[in-house]
Design an enzyme around this catalytic site. Structure first.
Site, short mmCIF file in Angstrom:
data_model
loop_
_atom_site.label_atom_id
_atom_site.label_comp_id
_atom_site.label_asym_id
_atom_site.label_seq_id
_atom_site.Cartn_x
_atom_site.Cartn_y
_atom_site.Cartn_z
N ASP A 137 0.86 -1.20 0.00
CA ASP A 137 0.00 0.00 0.00
C ASP A 137 0.89 1.25 0.00
O ASP A 137 1.76 1.40 0.87
CB ASP A 137 -0.89 -0.02 1.26
CG ASP A 137 -1.96 1.06 1.23
OD1 ASP A 137 -3.11 0.74 1.54
OD2 ASP A 137 -1.65 2.22 0.90
N ASP B 225 -3.91 2.31 -5.16
CA ASP B 225 -2.57 2.27 -4.56
C ASP B 225 -2.27 1.03 -3.75
O ASP B 225 -1.35 1.02 -2.96
CB ASP B 225 -2.32 3.54 -3.73
CG ASP B 225 -2.89 3.45 -2.32
OD1 ASP B 225 -3.92 2.79 -2.14
OD2 ASP B 225 -2.29 4.04 -1.40
N GLU B 226 -3.05 -0.03 -3.93
CA GLU B 226 -2.75 -1.24 -3.15
C GLU B 226 -2.96 -2.51 -3.96
O GLU B 226 -3.78 -2.56 -4.88
CB GLU B 226 -3.56 -1.29 -1.85
CG GLU B 226 -5.02 -1.22 -2.08
CD GLU B 226 -5.85 -1.26 -0.81
OE1 GLU B 226 -5.49 -1.95 0.15
OE2 GLU B 226 -6.89 -0.59 -0.82
#
Ligand code: TTP
Ligand code: MG
Length: 373
Positions: free
Chosen positions: A25, A123-124
């Site tokens: 993340d 974003d992960e």
């Protein structure tokens, strides 16, 4: 943004030994990208949000740098409140196309490390590296290499959790942010989880945590020790799920692009909107792209899903299943618009998504639905 997703389960067999799952993340993602591209912002409180107008705007904070977090600023907060907390912060508008591009590059880097990869948001991502590394010590080096590579090539830091399943890996990635690396060995799962507050469990939001608190359940230990029957009575099936999660149990696989189980497409607006005309157009175009993919795969579908995310990031999904399999684009269009009615007039939207699932291959004999509505 347009994130097209085809999800499925891996055809590869699940390794019988303990799994090694990574959750990666990015740290304060949007603001890290802004700081990377403007070195003058380094070390400063930076707030990225919709309509920021140097703090005088009426928008909402998307994210902020860790320096800004020290003033109490958080995602989802009105920009005006962030300004009150830290008038000296640098307020920047959301540059979605830039973050999407950086996200794409990062996901490509992650894919270089393993095929068993699942992106779960901008974003992960999860990686299953059970086939590549022998134990959690080796996984720690592997994770450090990923962190180094992303920093070198994209100039931003991330935090990684390493654990025997997705649930614990996700909680672990959040454990030592920013720039963290937390490895939870199988034998340490219980000790790692039990002292944490229940709100660390994904899916337990403020509302559920408040109800649990009224039941004297505050830590994951309290939840794991609670009578599962009472949790079932109070929360339905989610009560059982919560109880399992509190015990660190999660069998979900890292889903690769393999057997297709669902097809979806979502769009993040450059500017949040409540305009019914724009919303109708976006839903139609999402339905169209999903339908194109369905046709390529020669699938009939039974379930249609709508996803909405409001300005404050609260996210809802609604699904409807047909009585028989369908193939018609209008079924998708009409159904998502019908599902959308519940949300109209409740605020501005930042993201809409359309998905179909529950497939059957077209075999010529399948009865198609024509009389559903
Ligand atoms: P997160 O990963 O939740 O947050 P983050 O990367 O900013 O910070 P952290 O270090 O805690 O991981 O979300 C990723 C991006 O999604 C974030 O940079 C901006 C966007 N976002 C919003 O726009 N609104 C929100 O309420 C949240 C939570 C995220
Ligand atoms: Mg993040």
């Amino acid at each position: 943004m347009n994130t097209f997703t085809i999800l499925g389960t891996s055809a590869k067999s699940v390794p019988s030994k303990t799994r090694i799952i990574l959750h990666v993340d990015m740290d304060s993602f949007y603001s890290s990208v802004e700081v990377r591209d403007n070195s003058q912002l380094k070390g400063q409180p930076v707030v990225v949000g919709s309509d920021p107008k140097n703090g005088a705007g009426r928008g909402v904070v998307s994210t902020c740098s860790y320096e800004a977090r020290e003033f109490g600023i958080r995602s989802g907060m009105p920009v005006s409140k962030a300004y009150k907390l830290c008038p000296d912060a640098v307020f920047l508008p959301v540059n979605m196309s830039l973050y999407k591009e950086v996200s794409k590059q990062i996901m490509e880097i992650l894919r270089e490390f393993t095929d068993r990869f699942q992106q779960v948001s901008v974003d992960e991502a999860y990686l299953d590296v059970s086939m590549q590394v022998g134990d959690h010590a080796a996984a720690s080096k592997f994770a450090q290499n990923i962190k180094d590579e992303i920093l070198l090539r994209e100039g931003i830091t991330c935090s990684i959790g390493v654990a025997p399943n997705k649930l614990v890996a996700k909680i672990a990635s959040d454990f030592q942010k920013p720039d963290g690396l937390t490895v939870v060995k199988p034998e340490d799962v219980v000790d790692f989880l039990t002292p944490l507050p229940v709100s660390r469990i994904p899916g337990i939001g403020k509302k559920t945590a408040d109800i649990l608190k009224s039941m004297d359940v505050e830590t994951i230990w309290d939840l794991a020790a609670y009578d599962v029957q009472l949790l079932l009575e109070r929360f339905g099936k989610f009560g059982i799920k919560m109880h399992q999660m509190a015990r660190g149990i999660d069998k979900a696989e890292v889903e690769e692009r393999g057997d297709v189980k669902s097809i979806s497409n979502e769009d993040t607006f450059d500017e949040d909107t409540a305009d019914p005309f724009v919303i109708g157009q976006v839903l139609d175009s999402l339905a169209k792209s999903v339908h194109v993919s369905l046709m390529k795969n020669k699938f009939l579908f039974k379930t249609i899903t709508l996803k909405v995310r409001f300005e404050d990031f609260s996210t809802y999904t609604r699904a409807r299943s047909l009585r028989v399999y369908g193939s018609d684009i209008d079924l998708i269009k009409v159904t998502v618009k019908d599902l959308m009615r519940e949300f109209m007039g409740k605020g501005k939207f930042r993201l809409l998504g359309v998905g179909v699932s529950n497939f059957e291959k077209v075999d010529g004999k399948q009865k198609l639905i024509t009389d559903f509505l």
